[in-house]
Design a protein around this motif. Structure first.
Motif, PDB file in Angstrom:
ATOM      1  N   THR A  43       0.884  -1.051  -0.163  1.00 53.98           N
ATOM      2  CA  THR A  43       0.210  -0.222  -0.052  1.00 53.98           C
ATOM      3  C   THR A  43       0.791   1.495   0.022  1.00 53.98           C
ATOM      4  OG1 THR A  43      -2.012  -1.861   1.011  1.00 53.98           O
ATOM      5  CG2 THR A  43      -1.148   1.366   1.417  1.00 53.98           C
ATOM      6  N   ILE A  44       0.291   2.264  -0.995  1.00 50.49           N
ATOM      7  CA  ILE A  44       1.395   3.617  -0.837  1.00 50.49           C
ATOM      8  C   ILE A  44      -0.084   4.362  -0.824  1.00 50.49           C
ATOM      9  CG2 ILE A  44       2.772   5.458  -2.389  1.00 50.49           C
ATOM     10  CD1 ILE A  44       3.843   2.350  -3.954  1.00 50.49           C
ATOM     11  N   PHE A  45       0.683   4.892   0.204  1.00 46.01           N
ATOM     12  CA  PHE A  45      -0.639   6.383   0.479  1.00 46.01           C
ATOM     13  C   PHE A  45       0.286   7.797   0.240  1.00 46.01           C
ATOM     14  CE2 PHE A  45      -1.908   9.004   4.382  1.00 46.01           C
ATOM     15  CZ  PHE A  45      -3.419   9.590   3.274  1.00 46.01           C
ATOM     16  N   PHE A  46      -0.256   8.633  -0.769  1.00 45.53           N
ATOM     17  CA  PHE A  46       0.400   9.906  -0.650  1.00 45.53           C
ATOM     18  C   PHE A  46      -0.573  10.751  -0.941  1.00 45.53           C
ATOM     19  CE2 PHE A  46      -0.471   7.546  -4.414  1.00 45.53           C
ATOM     20  CZ  PHE A  46      -0.964   8.410  -5.670  1.00 45.53           C
ATOM     21  N   SER A  47      -0.009  12.508  -1.181  1.00 49.23           N
ATOM     22  CA  SER A  47      -1.310  13.222  -1.593  1.00 49.23           C
ATOM     23  C   SER A  47      -0.607  14.174  -2.933  1.00 49.23           C
ATOM     24  CB  SER A  47      -0.702  14.204  -0.460  1.00 49.23           C
ATOM     25  OG  SER A  47      -1.675  15.801  -0.599  1.00 49.23           O
ATOM     26  N   SER A  48      -1.891  14.900  -3.167  1.00 45.84           N
ATOM     27  CA  SER A  48      -1.385  15.447  -3.910  1.00 45.84           C
ATOM     28  C   SER A  48      -1.298  16.823  -4.374  1.00 45.84           C
ATOM     29  CB  SER A  48      -2.622  15.049  -5.976  1.00 45.84           C
ATOM     30  OG  SER A  48      -2.959  14.475  -5.775  1.00 45.84           O
ATOM     31  N   GLY A  49      -0.981  17.542  -3.270  1.00 49.54           N
ATOM     32  CA  GLY A  49      -0.034  18.560  -2.495  1.00 49.54           C
ATOM     33  C   GLY A  49      -1.406  19.502  -2.033  1.00 49.54           C
ATOM     34  N   ASP A  50      -0.853  20.564  -1.540  1.00 52.92           N
ATOM     35  CA  ASP A  50      -1.730  21.365  -0.907  1.00 52.92           C
ATOM     36  C   ASP A  50      -2.448  20.728   0.414  1.00 52.92           C
ATOM     37  OD1 ASP A  50      -1.216  23.763  -2.707  1.00 52.92           O
ATOM     38  OD2 ASP A  50      -3.493  23.568  -3.487  1.00 52.92           O
ATOM     39  N   ASN A  51      -1.328  19.975   0.621  1.00 53.57           N
ATOM     40  CA  ASN A  51      -1.684  19.755   2.924  1.00 53.57           C
ATOM     41  C   ASN A  51      -2.049  20.525   3.172  1.00 53.57           C
ATOM     42  OD1 ASN A  51      -1.250  16.837   1.569  1.00 53.57           O
ATOM     43  ND2 ASN A  51       1.112  18.169   1.182  1.00 53.57           N
ATOM     44  N   PHE A  52      -1.108  21.948   3.203  1.00 50.29           N
ATOM     45  CA  PHE A  52      -1.238  23.145   4.249  1.00 50.29           C
ATOM     46  C   PHE A  52      -1.287  23.530   4.305  1.00 50.29           C
ATOM     47  CE2 PHE A  52       3.529  21.797   3.677  1.00 50.29           C
ATOM     48  CZ  PHE A  52       3.962  23.230   3.210  1.00 50.29           C
ATOM     49  N   ALA A  53      -1.078  25.115   4.138  1.00 50.37           N
ATOM     50  CA  ALA A  53      -1.184  26.664   4.104  1.00 50.37           C
ATOM     51  C   ALA A  53      -2.562  26.903   4.073  1.00 50.37           C
ATOM     52  CB  ALA A  53      -0.974  26.626   2.787  1.00 50.37           C
ATOM     53  N   GLY A  54      -3.188  26.380   5.529  1.00 46.85           N
ATOM     54  CA  GLY A  54      -4.873  25.886   5.475  1.00 46.85           C
ATOM     55  C   GLY A  54      -5.578  26.976   6.113  1.00 46.85           C
ATOM     56  N   TRP A  55      -7.128  26.892   5.647  1.00 47.44           N
ATOM     57  CA  TRP A  55      -7.244  28.258   6.675  1.00 47.44           C
ATOM     58  C   TRP A  55      -8.016  28.257   7.718  1.00 47.44           C
ATOM     59  CZ3 TRP A  55      -8.514  26.266   1.189  1.00 47.44           C
ATOM     60  CH2 TRP A  55      -8.052  27.190   0.366  1.00 47.44           C
ATOM     61  N   PRO A  56      -8.391  26.592   8.533  1.00 47.04           N
ATOM     62  CA  PRO A  56      -8.359  26.923   9.657  1.00 47.04           C
ATOM     63  C   PRO A  56      -7.361  26.767  10.891  1.00 47.04           C
ATOM     64  CG  PRO A  56      -8.330  24.712   9.274  1.00 47.04           C
ATOM     65  CD  PRO A  56      -7.845  25.430   7.963  1.00 47.04           C
ATOM     66  N   PHE A  57      -7.544  28.617  11.625  1.00 49.56           N
ATOM     67  CA  PHE A  57      -6.952  29.620  12.128  1.00 49.56           C
ATOM     68  C   PHE A  57      -5.622  28.710  13.086  1.00 49.56           C
ATOM     69  CE2 PHE A  57      -5.823  31.167  16.661  1.00 49.56           C
ATOM     70  CZ  PHE A  57      -5.586  32.375  16.318  1.00 49.56           C
TER      71      PHE A  57
END
Length: 597
Positions: free
Chosen positions: A96-110
Motif C-alpha cells: 500500500t502506498i499513501f500519497f497526496s496531490s498537494g496543498d496539504n497545508f497553508a490551511g484556513w483553519p486558524f
C-alpha cells in the motif's frame, strides 16, 4: 491492438471492467482469471488532496457535504474519520502506498495557519503519508520554508513564537516523515527543479524480489505567478512535456510502472465516484500524456471524480481527483507482471467517501483536538493596544482609519529588507473584484473573548483583520503608471454606471480628485505627492502592495505593468510583526485623499 480499444470514449471506473473484458483480441487473461493469477503483484494506491489542514470535520460550507450517485448527499471529512477509513482500506494489503496531490497545508483553519502549518504535518505523519507533490500553497512562504522547516524541522525563525511549537506529544516540531516532489516548477536561472521531480517506491513481489513504481510530480502551471505562491525566482514548465520527459527517464532506468501525481485537475460532474462531461487541464493531460503512464492522480480544483480515460494509444487508465478537506480517498489497484509492468486491463479505481458513520480514530482525533485547544489559547494571546477604534467605515473619499493602518503596515513591511524598500504603499480596501484584504476592525471596546479588555488587541483579532495569506511585493513602475492606477479607483461598468473602488495609501502620499471630471481624468498628476515631492510621470517608483492586487486580480489593470518584483513576508505574519513593533496604536487623521472643492 484491437482498434475498438482506441476510440476516445469517456468512461467511469465502474464501466472499465466491461470494456477490458470485451477486448477479446488482446492476449491477456480475463479479469476473473487474473484476480487469482500468482504471477501478478497487487499494489494499492491511496490518495488524498487539498487537505488544507482541515483536521476537524468541515462544516457544509467548508466542504463537509458531497454528492454521490443519484444526487444523494453524504456528510464527510475529519481527520479522526479519515484515519479510520485509511486503516480499513489498508488492512491485509502489504503493498500500500499513501500519497497526496498537494496543498496539504497553508490551511484556513486558524489553529493550523497560526501555528505555521505544523499541526497538519503532525496529523499527516500520524496517518502515515508516504510522499506528496508540491501544491501551489506549499510555496506560500518559500521553497526554503518548505524544505528547511516543513521537511527538516529547522526553526523558522523564532522557536515557540513563530515556529517549532510543542505538538500533542510535548515535543518540538521535527518536520515531516515524508518528502515533497515536483518536476515542472523550476528555478528561472537554470531550470533545475526546485525539489526532486519524481520518486521511486519499491513493492514486495515475493521470494525476495522487489519491483519499482515511479511517481512523477507536477503542479499547476501558474504557481510561480499565483497570488499566494508568487515566487519571482521560479518559473513553470508545461505539464504534458514534463510528464513525458520524466516518464521516458524512468523507463530508461527500468521503471515500467509509472504514475503521474499532479496538483491540477478539472471538473467532471458532481458524483464523487463517477465522471461526466469532463473539462479542465487534467483531461488535456490525460489525452496527451505518454502511454507509459498507467494512472493520473489530480488535485487543486477541489473536485471529485473517478474515470477511466484513453491514453494517446486508446488504452484506458484511471484519472481521479479526491476533492478537498479530507472528503474522499481515491483508491487505485494495480497489478504488476513479473517485469514490473502494469497490466492495464486489470487496473481498477474507486473513490471512497470519508463518511462519519465509522468510529473516530482516537490518536488522530486527539491530535486534532489538541491543536483546536491550542488555537483557542493562541487566539486569546494579548498582542497590542489601541487608543481608539480603527474601522473600515469610509468617508466620502473612500478613506478609513483601518485602511490607512493597513497601507502604513505595508510600507513598513517592505522596508524591513533593503531589497524591498518602497517609495510608498497602497492596498485595495474595496476592490472592483476579488478578495477583500481588510477583513475586520480593531476596536477599543473589549470583545466577547474572556481574555479581552478595553483597548486590548488579541493575536487572533489581529490575524483575522488584515490579509489572506498573500505576500507583500515591492515592484517598480513609472509615475505615469502610478497615476493611471490611482485613476482606476473609478471604473465604468458595462451598464454605464461608475463603481468606486478606493485604495488606501501610505501616510507619505497625498492627492486630490475631482468627481465633476470624466472617469480617467479625475486626479491631476500635479496634485499627487510622495514624501512631499510631486509625482514625476517619467520617473520610476518602488511600490509595495499585495501580490493579489499587483497581478490584476483586484481589477486594477494598470498595476500589472510592473517590473523587478521583490517578494517580502506574507500579510498576516507581517501584520502581527508590525503590531509587535508598534504595541500602542492611535488612528492617524484622515486626509490623504481629498476632493477638489
Amino acid at each position: 491492438m484491437d482498434t475498438r480499444f482506441r476510440r476516445r470514449t469517456f468512461l467511469t471506473a465502474a464501466g472499465a471492467a466491461a470494456t477490458a473484458t470485451a477486448v477479446g483480441d488482446l492476449a491477456v487473461a480475463t479479469p476473473a482469471a487474473a484476480e487469482s493469477a500468482p504471477e501478478y503483484v497487487d499494489v494499492q494506491l491511496l490518495n488524498i488532496t487539498d487537505f488544507h489542514g482541515y483536521m476537524q470535520p468541515p462544516t457544509p460550507g467548508q466542504g463537509g457535504v458531497i454528492t454521490g450517485a443519484d444526487g444523494v448527499k453524504i456528510t464527510v471529512g475529519g481527520a479522526g474519520y479519515l484515519a479510520t477509513h485509511l486503516k480499513r482500506l489498508r488492512e491485509g494489503r502489504p503493498n500500500t502506498i499513501f500519497f497526496s496531490s498537494g496543498d496539504n497545508f497553508a490551511g484556513w483553519p486558524f489553529e493550523v495557519d497560526a501555528h505555521d502549518n505544523e499541526p497538519t504535518i503532525e496529523i499527516l505523519n500520524a496517518l502515515g503519508l508516504d510522499f506528496s507533490t508540491v501544491g501551489n500553497h506549499e510555496l506560500d512562504k518559500s521553497r526554503s520554508f518548505l524544505v528547511d522547516h516543513i521537511e527538516r524541522g529547522k526553526p523558522y525563525p523564532t522557536v515557540g513564537r513563530d515556529t517549532s511549537f510543542l505538538d500533542s506529544t510535548g515535543q518540538r516540531f521535527a518536520g515531516a516523515n515524508f518528502r515533497f516532489y515536483n518536476g515542472n516548477v523550476v528555478w528561472t536561472e537554470d531550470e533545475r527543479p526546485i525539489v526532486p521531480p519524481y520518486n521511486i517506491e519499491w513493492v514486495d513481489a515475493g521470494r525476495g524480489r522487489r519491483l519499482p513504481i515511479g511517481f512523477i510530480h507536477l503542479t499547476v502551471e501558474d504557481t510561480p505567478t499565483g497570488s499566494t505562491s508568487y515566487q519571482p525566482s521560479m518559473k513553470s514548465l508545461g505539464i504534458v512535456a514534463t510528464a513525458n520527459r520524466y516518464a521516458a527517464e524512468l523507463k530508461r532506468k527500468g521503471v515500467h510502472a509509472i504514475i503521474v501525481n499532479i496538483h491540477d485537475g478539472g471538473y467532471a460532474g458532481d458524483d464523487y465516484n463517477a465522471g461526466s462531461n469532463p473539462t479542465g487541464p487534467i483531461f488535456e493531460l490525460a489525452a496527451q500524456a505518454s502511454p507509459d503512464i498507467a494512472a493520473i492522480v489530480a488535485g487543486h480544483w477541489h473536485c471529485r471524480f473517478n474515470m477511466m480515460l484513453p491514453d494517446p494509444e486508446g488504452v484506458l487508465r484511471p484519472v481521479v481527483e479526491a476533492g478537498n478537506h479530507g472528503q474522499v480517498i481515491s483508491e487505485i489497484n494495480l497489478k504488476l507482471d513479473r517485469s514490473g509492468r502494469v497490466v492495464r486491463e486489470l487496473t481498477r479505481s474507486t473513490n471512497h467517501a470519508v463518511t462519519r458513520d465509522v468510529p473516530l480514530d482516537p490518536e488522530a482525533q486527539y491530535i486534532a483536538d489538541y491543536w483546536s485547544a491550542r488555537g483557542k489559547r493562541r487566539y486569546a494571546t494579548p498582542l497590542a493596544r489601541v487608543t481608539a477604534d480603527f474601522t473600515r467605515a469610509a468617508d466620502a473619499s473612500g478613506e478609513s482609519t483601518m485602511g490607512n493602518l493597513a497601507a502604513d503596515y505595508l510600507l513598513w513591511s517592505a522596508g524591513r529588507k533593503s531589497a524591498g524598500r518602497a517609495d510608498f504603499a497602497l492596498i485595495a480596501t474595496k476592490p472592483v473584484k476579488g478578495s477583500v484584504a481588510i477583513a475586520a476592525d480593531l476596536l477599543h471596546a473589549k470583545g466577547t473573548n474572556p481574555s479581552d479588555s478595553d483597548g486590548q488587541i488579541l493575536f487572533g483579532e489581529a490575524w483575522n483583520a488584515v490579509g489572506y495569506g498573500n505576500p507583500v511585493l515591492t515592484v517598480t513602475m513609472s509615475g505615469e503608471t502610478v497615476h493611471r492606477a490611482i485613476e482606476q479607483q473609478w471604473q465604468t461598468r458595462s451598464d454605464g454606471t461608475v463603481v468606486f473602488a478606493p485604495f488606501a495609501v501610505s501616510e507619505n502620499v497625498r492627492y486630490r480628485f475631482d468627481l465633476a471630471k470624466p472617469v480617467g481624468s479625475r486626479v491631476d498628476p500635479a496634485s499627487v505627492t510622495i514624501s512631499g515631492e510631486p509625482l514625476d510621470l517619467t520617473a520610476q517608483y518602488r511600490v509595495a502592495a499585495l501580490a493579489y492586487t499587483l497581478i490584476g486580480a483586484d481589477g486594477y489593470t494598470a498595476l500589472t505593468e510592473f517590473t523587478d518584483p521583490f517578494r517580502g513576508e506574507r500579510d498576516r505574519e507581517g501584520f502581527i510583526s508590525y503590531l509587535r513593533a508598534h504595541p500602542v496604536l492611535t488612528p492617524a487623521p484622515l486626509g490623504r485623499a481629498t476632493p477638489v472643492a
